[in-house]
Design a protein around this motif. Sequence first.
Motif, PDB file in Angstrom:
ATOM      1  N   TRP A   1      83.487  71.044  59.861  1.00  0.00           N
ATOM      2  CA  TRP A   1      83.372  72.473  60.169  1.00  0.00           C
ATOM      3  C   TRP A   1      83.802  72.824  61.592  1.00  0.00           C
ATOM      4  O   TRP A   1      83.704  73.974  61.993  1.00  0.00           O
ATOM      5  N   LYS A   2      84.281  71.855  62.360  1.00  0.00           N
ATOM      6  CA  LYS A   2      84.848  72.168  63.671  1.00  0.00           C
ATOM      7  C   LYS A   2      86.360  72.380  63.509  1.00  0.00           C
ATOM      8  O   LYS A   2      86.906  72.240  62.414  1.00  0.00           O
ATOM      9  N   VAL A   3      87.042  72.680  64.594  1.00  0.00           N
ATOM     10  CA  VAL A   3      88.466  73.028  64.523  1.00  0.00           C
ATOM     11  C   VAL A   3      89.340  71.795  64.724  1.00  0.00           C
ATOM     12  O   VAL A   3      89.271  71.124  65.767  1.00  0.00           O
ATOM     13  N   PHE A   4      90.156  71.504  63.707  1.00  0.00           N
ATOM     14  CA  PHE A   4      91.256  70.563  63.867  1.00  0.00           C
ATOM     15  C   PHE A   4      92.485  71.376  64.275  1.00  0.00           C
ATOM     16  O   PHE A   4      92.818  72.366  63.619  1.00  0.00           O
ATOM     17  N   GLU A   5      93.127  70.960  65.358  1.00  0.00           N
ATOM     18  CA  GLU A   5      94.270  71.723  65.870  1.00  0.00           C
ATOM     19  C   GLU A   5      95.508  70.834  65.964  1.00  0.00           C
ATOM     20  O   GLU A   5      95.470  69.754  66.557  1.00  0.00           O
ATOM     21  N   LEU A   6      96.574  71.302  65.371  1.00  0.00           N
ATOM     22  CA  LEU A   6      97.871  70.633  65.395  1.00  0.00           C
ATOM     23  C   LEU A   6      98.800  71.450  66.279  1.00  0.00           C
ATOM     24  O   LEU A   6      98.975  72.651  66.071  1.00  0.00           O
ATOM     25  N   THR A   7      99.372  70.811  67.303  1.00  0.00           N
ATOM     26  CA  THR A   7     100.244  71.497  68.254  1.00  0.00           C
ATOM     27  C   THR A   7     101.663  70.968  68.133  1.00  0.00           C
ATOM     28  O   THR A   7     101.883  69.756  68.133  1.00  0.00           O
ATOM     29  N   LEU A   8     102.617  71.881  68.023  1.00  0.00           N
ATOM     30  CA  LEU A   8     104.033  71.523  67.888  1.00  0.00           C
ATOM     31  C   LEU A   8     104.848  72.289  68.918  1.00  0.00           C
ATOM     32  O   LEU A   8     104.514  73.419  69.279  1.00  0.00           O
ATOM     33  N   ASN A   9     105.907  71.654  69.387  1.00  0.00           N
ATOM     34  CA  ASN A   9     106.821  72.322  70.293  1.00  0.00           C
ATOM     35  C   ASN A   9     108.041  72.819  69.531  1.00  0.00           C
ATOM     36  O   ASN A   9     108.586  72.121  68.669  1.00  0.00           O
ATOM     37  N   GLY A  10     108.449  74.033  69.838  1.00  0.00           N
ATOM     38  CA  GLY A  10     109.616  74.615  69.176  1.00  0.00           C
ATOM     39  C   GLY A  10     110.385  75.503  70.124  1.00  0.00           C
ATOM     40  O   GLY A  10     110.153  75.516  71.336  1.00  0.00           O
ATOM     41  N   SER A  11     111.229  76.288  69.570  1.00  0.00           N
ATOM     42  CA  SER A  11     112.117  77.121  70.361  1.00  0.00           C
ATOM     43  C   SER A  11     111.437  78.422  70.778  1.00  0.00           C
ATOM     44  O   SER A  11     110.533  78.920  70.106  1.00  0.00           O
ATOM     45  N   THR A  12     111.903  78.969  71.893  1.00  0.00           N
ATOM     46  CA  THR A  12     111.454  80.290  72.348  1.00  0.00           C
ATOM     47  C   THR A  12     112.502  81.361  72.049  1.00  0.00           C
ATOM     48  O   THR A  12     112.296  82.527  72.399  1.00  0.00           O
ATOM     49  N   GLU A  13     113.571  80.965  71.411  1.00  0.00           N
ATOM     50  CA  GLU A  13     114.663  81.912  71.142  1.00  0.00           C
ATOM     51  C   GLU A  13     114.255  82.939  70.085  1.00  0.00           C
ATOM     52  O   GLU A  13     113.409  82.682  69.232  1.00  0.00           O
ATOM     53  N   GLY A  14     114.915  84.089  70.162  1.00  0.00           N
ATOM     54  CA  GLY A  14     114.619  85.149  69.199  1.00  0.00           C
ATOM     55  C   GLY A  14     113.208  85.669  69.393  1.00  0.00           C
ATOM     56  O   GLY A  14     112.705  85.772  70.513  1.00  0.00           O
ATOM     57  N   ASN A  15     112.547  85.982  68.284  1.00  0.00           N
ATOM     58  CA  ASN A  15     111.161  86.438  68.335  1.00  0.00           C
ATOM     59  C   ASN A  15     110.305  85.489  67.507  1.00  0.00           C
ATOM     60  O   ASN A  15     110.227  85.613  66.277  1.00  0.00           O
ATOM     61  N   PRO A  16     109.653  84.526  68.157  1.00  0.00           N
ATOM     62  CA  PRO A  16     108.857  83.544  67.407  1.00  0.00           C
ATOM     63  C   PRO A  16     107.736  84.159  66.579  1.00  0.00           C
ATOM     64  O   PRO A  16     107.266  83.540  65.622  1.00  0.00           O
ATOM     65  N   PHE A  17     107.293  85.375  66.931  1.00  0.00           N
ATOM     66  CA  PHE A  17     106.199  86.005  66.191  1.00  0.00           C
ATOM     67  C   PHE A  17     106.653  86.511  64.823  1.00  0.00           C
ATOM     68  O   PHE A  17     105.850  86.574  63.887  1.00  0.00           O
ATOM     69  N   THR A  18     107.909  86.872  64.716  1.00  0.00           N
ATOM     70  CA  THR A  18     108.411  87.436  63.458  1.00  0.00           C
ATOM     71  C   THR A  18     109.460  86.566  62.772  1.00  0.00           C
ATOM     72  O   THR A  18     109.632  86.663  61.557  1.00  0.00           O
ATOM     73  N   ASP A  19     110.153  85.712  63.534  1.00  0.00           N
ATOM     74  CA  ASP A  19     111.252  84.935  62.966  1.00  0.00           C
ATOM     75  C   ASP A  19     110.802  83.605  62.383  1.00  0.00           C
ATOM     76  O   ASP A  19     111.497  83.027  61.530  1.00  0.00           O
ATOM     77  N   VAL A  20     109.670  83.097  62.843  1.00  0.00           N
ATOM     78  CA  VAL A  20     109.241  81.747  62.464  1.00  0.00           C
ATOM     79  C   VAL A  20     108.096  81.822  61.458  1.00  0.00           C
ATOM     80  O   VAL A  20     107.086  82.488  61.687  1.00  0.00           O
ATOM     81  N   ASN A  21     108.251  81.116  60.357  1.00  0.00           N
ATOM     82  CA  ASN A  21     107.179  80.919  59.381  1.00  0.00           C
ATOM     83  C   ASN A  21     106.673  79.488  59.514  1.00  0.00           C
ATOM     84  O   ASN A  21     107.470  78.539  59.537  1.00  0.00           O
ATOM     85  N   LEU A  22     105.380  79.316  59.605  1.00  0.00           N
ATOM     86  CA  LEU A  22     104.808  77.981  59.778  1.00  0.00           C
ATOM     87  C   LEU A  22     103.504  77.892  58.989  1.00  0.00           C
ATOM     88  O   LEU A  22     102.643  78.765  59.080  1.00  0.00           O
ATOM     89  N   THR A  23     103.387  76.822  58.211  1.00  0.00           N
ATOM     90  CA  THR A  23     102.197  76.594  57.393  1.00  0.00           C
ATOM     91  C   THR A  23     101.797  75.130  57.502  1.00  0.00           C
ATOM     92  O   THR A  23     102.656  74.246  57.593  1.00  0.00           O
ATOM     93  N   GLY A  24     100.510  74.882  57.469  1.00  0.00           N
ATOM     94  CA  GLY A  24      99.998  73.519  57.398  1.00  0.00           C
ATOM     95  C   GLY A  24      99.329  73.301  56.055  1.00  0.00           C
ATOM     96  O   GLY A  24      98.508  74.130  55.628  1.00  0.00           O
ATOM     97  N   ARG A  25      99.687  72.235  55.375  1.00  0.00           N
ATOM     98  CA  ARG A  25      99.075  71.904  54.093  1.00  0.00           C
ATOM     99  C   ARG A  25      98.183  70.686  54.296  1.00  0.00           C
ATOM    100  O   ARG A  25      98.653  69.618  54.731  1.00  0.00           O
ATOM    101  N   PHE A  26      96.895  70.822  53.974  1.00  0.00           N
ATOM    102  CA  PHE A  26      95.910  69.770  54.210  1.00  0.00           C
ATOM    103  C   PHE A  26      95.393  69.265  52.867  1.00  0.00           C
ATOM    104  O   PHE A  26      94.973  70.060  52.021  1.00  0.00           O
ATOM    105  N   ILE A  27      95.444  67.948  52.696  1.00  0.00           N
ATOM    106  CA  ILE A  27      95.141  67.348  51.392  1.00  0.00           C
ATOM    107  C   ILE A  27      94.085  66.261  51.541  1.00  0.00           C
ATOM    108  O   ILE A  27      94.189  65.381  52.407  1.00  0.00           O
ATOM    109  N   LYS A  28      93.073  66.336  50.693  1.00  0.00           N
ATOM    110  CA  LYS A  28      92.071  65.268  50.592  1.00  0.00           C
ATOM    111  C   LYS A  28      91.738  65.104  49.119  1.00  0.00           C
ATOM    112  O   LYS A  28      91.128  65.976  48.509  1.00  0.00           O
ATOM    113  N   ASN A  29      92.164  63.982  48.547  1.00  0.00           N
ATOM    114  CA  ASN A  29      91.981  63.734  47.122  1.00  0.00           C
ATOM    115  C   ASN A  29      92.569  64.894  46.321  1.00  0.00           C
ATOM    116  O   ASN A  29      93.753  65.167  46.422  1.00  0.00           O
ATOM    117  N   LYS A  30      91.758  65.612  45.558  1.00  0.00           N
ATOM    118  CA  LYS A  30      92.271  66.709  44.742  1.00  0.00           C
ATOM    119  C   LYS A  30      92.242  68.058  45.464  1.00  0.00           C
ATOM    120  O   LYS A  30      92.658  69.079  44.906  1.00  0.00           O
TER     121      LYS A  30
END
Length: 505
Positions: free
Chosen positions: A26-55
Amino acid sequence: MKIQNIFFLLLICNCSLYAQHTTEKWKVFELTLNGSTEGNPFTDVNLTGRFIKNKDTISVPGFYDGDGIYKIRFMPPNEGKWNYVTLSNVKNLTNKKGSFVCTPAQKDNHGPVAVKDSFYFAYADGTPHYSFGTTCYGWVHQGDSLAEVTLQTLSKGYFNKMRMCIFPKSYDWNNNEPVYYPFEGSPLKNWNYNKLNPAFFRNIEERIKQLDSLGIEADLIVFHPYDRWGFSSLDRATEDLYINYIIARFAAFKNVWWSMANEYDFMQNKKMSDWDYYIEQFATKDKFHHLLSIHNGVQFYDHTNPYITHVSIQEENTYKAKEYRTKYKKPVIFDECRYEGNIPWSWGNLTAPSMTEKFWRGFTNGGFVGHGETYVTEDPIRLPGESSDILWWSKGGVMIGKSPQRIKFLRQIIEAAPEELKPIPLFTWAPFSCVGIEHEYYLGYLNDAQPRSIVIDLPADASYNVEVIDTWNMTITPLEKKFSGHSLIGLPGKPYMAVRIVRNK
């Protein structure tokens, strides 16, 4: 230098991915990635994390944190190994894989709060949550020094929930500019609504974490009408950008609640269909299913909406809790029942005994109640908006009212009681209220009446201990006699008294 330390430094220098190896349940797991600053990262970039444990598979959105930094946050609901993979429309952000181990929750970590058995709240580990809230609309926008004073005040244990605005607020006794703004640009209305300001949201999440360290839920108000910057009249595209961002950024914190609005019906530029839309967005996009409500000014929202988890209302008659819980079949919180204070506005000049009584009447009718304080201390008195006083309700700081100690006293009584108290008959006169477990436990309140005695009917086949509670002086006096059947209970003849009746085992 050890090999693992060299590897860690290379990982940071490569700036491609960083994440914890373990995260507490119940605490926060945080994944940090480095990417580009070009364009508008708030609207141009789609990013999702998929977390899997058994089923179990849980997909959560990522967000841009500025300076080429992208993050994905996840709140693991189960212990054990979780694998993850990133998905993105940007090549160097996609298909990043890894795993972490979710460790057991520690002693003070009970998880997020949810509804239990229709009318109640409980943490994820089953611990009951009784909502004793307060309101501090703009405390997150005042800077560190005042925020630290606010947190020190909260550390005294009066309350376990804080109502607070995400957007800054413009109103009497709250007319200073905030430390940060939610969008790039400059005040008052020269904003680039396509680009959010990560520093603004970073400040809020720091306050969320500080509240969590004190065991306090952060009831985040998404919209409100008190505005001079244009944030109350955004277009739908900007609203969606904002909503998606705060869900991605805040939803992994276990102590977050969502409140769609403070006084939604005072936002004249929004239609009922807009509120239905916002509520659906949070209900469907928040994968951790935090509590979700909407607060009114005059007109109640239709709380039968299945996405709404509980009834959050502005209503001074807290004794109506029994009526509203019967109507909506949900927990009822009087998040605003007027405030203890001395300001000119009628909603902010209750006496401390009146505020305390509203709590007792609300809880002994099966509801929950929220506190607020609005004391002006300057001399001479000035018009609203001209005072430099720091009022708790607007900015936080210290509380000078006398109701918080009495509210804490009630909180201790409620938290020591059996779980899931419900309204039950004990008194023959309707204005007196009682919650309990029939034949086992009764907590009754006598309002501002001052009888010398009361008559109650208890089961004749059992004996009961009776305690007289002075809700103002915060005393509990046990009576020597054991009671059963038709009983006459002596009282001090003072107002604001309660009785606690417990069956002898």
